[in-house]
Design a protein around this motif. Structure first.
Motif, mmCIF file in Angstrom:
data_model
loop_
_atom_site.group_PDB
_atom_site.id
_atom_site.type_symbol
_atom_site.label_atom_id
_atom_site.label_comp_id
_atom_site.label_asym_id
_atom_site.label_seq_id
_atom_site.Cartn_x
_atom_site.Cartn_y
_atom_site.Cartn_z
ATOM 1 N N GLU A 1 -22.546 3.551 -9.654
ATOM 2 C CA GLU A 1 -21.886 3.581 -10.715
ATOM 3 C C GLU A 1 -20.449 2.246 -10.716
ATOM 4 N N GLU A 2 -20.117 2.288 -11.558
ATOM 5 C CA GLU A 2 -19.908 0.752 -11.917
ATOM 6 C C GLU A 2 -17.995 0.975 -10.957
ATOM 7 N N ILE A 3 -17.703 0.375 -10.528
ATOM 8 C CA ILE A 3 -16.258 0.483 -9.805
ATOM 9 C C ILE A 3 -15.443 -0.696 -10.289
ATOM 10 N N ILE A 4 -14.370 -0.595 -10.629
ATOM 11 C CA ILE A 4 -13.175 -1.911 -11.731
ATOM 12 C C ILE A 4 -11.658 -2.090 -9.882
ATOM 13 N N GLU A 5 -12.192 -2.884 -9.419
ATOM 14 C CA GLU A 5 -10.645 -3.212 -9.383
ATOM 15 C C GLU A 5 -9.749 -4.368 -9.953
ATOM 16 N N ILE A 6 -8.307 -3.809 -10.659
ATOM 17 C CA ILE A 6 -7.880 -5.129 -11.057
ATOM 18 C C ILE A 6 -6.259 -5.110 -10.226
ATOM 19 N N GLN B 1 1.196 -1.455 -0.042
ATOM 20 C CA GLN B 1 -0.201 -0.341 0.134
ATOM 21 C C GLN B 1 1.001 1.046 0.433
ATOM 22 N N ALA B 2 0.916 2.776 -1.362
ATOM 23 C CA ALA B 2 1.634 3.242 -0.942
ATOM 24 C C ALA B 2 3.057 2.742 -1.213
ATOM 25 N N GLU B 3 3.674 1.624 -1.975
ATOM 26 C CA GLU B 3 4.596 1.386 -1.771
ATOM 27 C C GLU B 3 5.349 0.989 -0.373
ATOM 28 N N ASN B 4 4.211 0.187 0.527
ATOM 29 C CA ASN B 4 5.166 -0.043 1.629
ATOM 30 C C ASN B 4 4.785 -1.166 1.719
ATOM 31 N N GLU B 5 5.221 -1.848 1.968
ATOM 32 C CA GLU B 5 5.189 -3.962 2.772
ATOM 33 C C GLU B 5 4.856 -3.975 3.152
ATOM 34 N N TYR B 6 3.782 -4.281 3.716
ATOM 35 C CA TYR B 6 3.402 -5.568 5.074
ATOM 36 C C TYR B 6 2.400 -6.415 5.190
ATOM 37 N N SER B 7 2.582 -7.329 5.859
ATOM 38 C CA SER B 7 2.115 -8.191 6.066
ATOM 39 C C SER B 7 1.381 -8.674 6.620
ATOM 40 N N VAL B 8 0.032 -9.527 7.093
ATOM 41 C CA VAL B 8 -1.362 -9.365 7.758
ATOM 42 C C VAL B 8 -1.502 -11.725 8.041
ATOM 43 N N THR B 9 -1.886 -11.458 9.607
ATOM 44 C CA THR B 9 -1.687 -13.076 9.362
ATOM 45 C C THR B 9 -3.958 -13.510 9.426
ATOM 46 N N ARG B 10 -4.674 -13.947 8.871
ATOM 47 C CA ARG B 10 -5.961 -14.442 8.570
ATOM 48 C C ARG B 10 -6.243 -15.254 8.954
ATOM 49 N N SER B 11 -7.484 -15.757 9.588
ATOM 50 C CA SER B 11 -8.046 -17.065 9.414
ATOM 51 C C SER B 11 -8.599 -17.061 8.198
ATOM 52 N N SER B 12 -9.170 -18.750 8.242
ATOM 53 C CA SER B 12 -10.083 -18.563 7.000
ATOM 54 C C SER B 12 -11.832 -17.338 6.957
ATOM 55 N N GLN B 13 -11.755 -17.261 8.703
ATOM 56 C CA GLN B 13 -13.369 -16.901 8.923
ATOM 57 C C GLN B 13 -12.648 -15.164 8.412
ATOM 58 N N GLN C 1 -1.694 -7.616 -5.106
ATOM 59 C CA GLN C 1 -0.867 -5.930 -5.507
ATOM 60 C C GLN C 1 -1.896 -5.108 -6.640
ATOM 61 N N ILE C 2 -3.220 -4.606 -6.152
ATOM 62 C CA ILE C 2 -4.280 -4.628 -6.554
ATOM 63 C C ILE C 2 -3.808 -2.659 -6.811
ATOM 64 N N ASP C 3 -4.384 -2.200 -7.531
ATOM 65 C CA ASP C 3 -4.528 -0.865 -8.226
ATOM 66 C C ASP C 3 -5.127 0.388 -7.456
ATOM 67 N N ARG C 4 -4.912 0.324 -6.204
ATOM 68 C CA ARG C 4 -5.750 0.536 -5.053
ATOM 69 C C ARG C 4 -5.690 2.362 -5.419
ATOM 70 N N LYS C 5 -4.965 3.354 -5.938
ATOM 71 C CA LYS C 5 -5.176 3.884 -6.489
ATOM 72 C C LYS C 5 -6.566 4.244 -7.672
ATOM 73 N N GLY C 6 -6.200 3.092 -8.138
ATOM 74 C CA GLY C 6 -7.706 3.287 -9.547
ATOM 75 C C GLY C 6 -8.895 3.150 -8.440
ATOM 76 N N LEU C 7 -9.274 2.299 -7.608
ATOM 77 C CA LEU C 7 -9.871 2.157 -6.692
ATOM 78 C C LEU C 7 -10.313 3.632 -6.387
ATOM 79 N N GLU C 8 -9.654 4.872 -5.661
ATOM 80 C CA GLU C 8 -9.874 5.821 -4.823
ATOM 81 C C GLU C 8 -10.305 6.406 -5.883
ATOM 82 N N LEU C 9 -9.911 6.527 -7.095
ATOM 83 C CA LEU C 9 -10.287 7.649 -8.073
ATOM 84 C C LEU C 9 -12.035 7.305 -9.093
#
Length: 129
Positions: A95-100, A39-51, A118-126
């Motif tokens: 309105e249509e929202i597209i995430e790539i 996110q914003a060129e900063n790498e980070y990790s999270v741990t998730r469960s299936s829930q 990797q997600i085009d977060r800027k595209g989503l924001e715009l």
């Protein structure tokens, strides 16, 4: 029958990531999975469960409605599977929202244990403005 890694990840996208049957996440995701994100060129990790993952997809459904998920490419190299997709939903104004996005999933013992996304977060924001 033992499923190959590519098949496991493809089914995960078709069934869970698509928002169709999020309650089945535990069939595809290990008890804990490490999610590496940027996110914003900063790498980070999270741990998730299936829930946690089910809740994450539910948040997308709540925000974008029943979205269309188009898997554009799936490539496998041993235990790692690369997926590139396009997700199309609608915001509160209809309105249509597209995430790539794209991700590499690591599969061990028939379940996803780690992924790098990797997600085009800027595209989503715009699109939201």
């Amino acid at each position: 029958m033992i499923k190959k890694e590519k098949e496991i990840v493809s089914e995960f996208f078709k069934i869970v990531r698509s928002g169709k049957e999020i309650e089945r996440a535990s069939e595809f995701i290990a008890e804990t999975v490490i999610a590496h994100q940027v996110q914003a060129e900063n790498e980070y990790s999270v741990t998730r469960s299936s829930q946690d993952y089910s809740d994450h997809v539910q948040e997308m459904l709540d925000e974008y409605g029943d979205f269309l998920l188009e898997v554009q490419e799936v490539l496998a190299d041993g235990a790692k599977v690369y997926v590139r997709w396009r997700q199309i939903g609608r915001n509160e104004n209809e309105e249509e929202i597209i995430e790539i996005a794209s991700a590499v999933y690591l599969v061990r013992n028939g379940k996803i244990v780690e992924y790098w996304i990797q997600i085009d977060r800027k595209g989503l924001e715009l699109q939201k403005n």
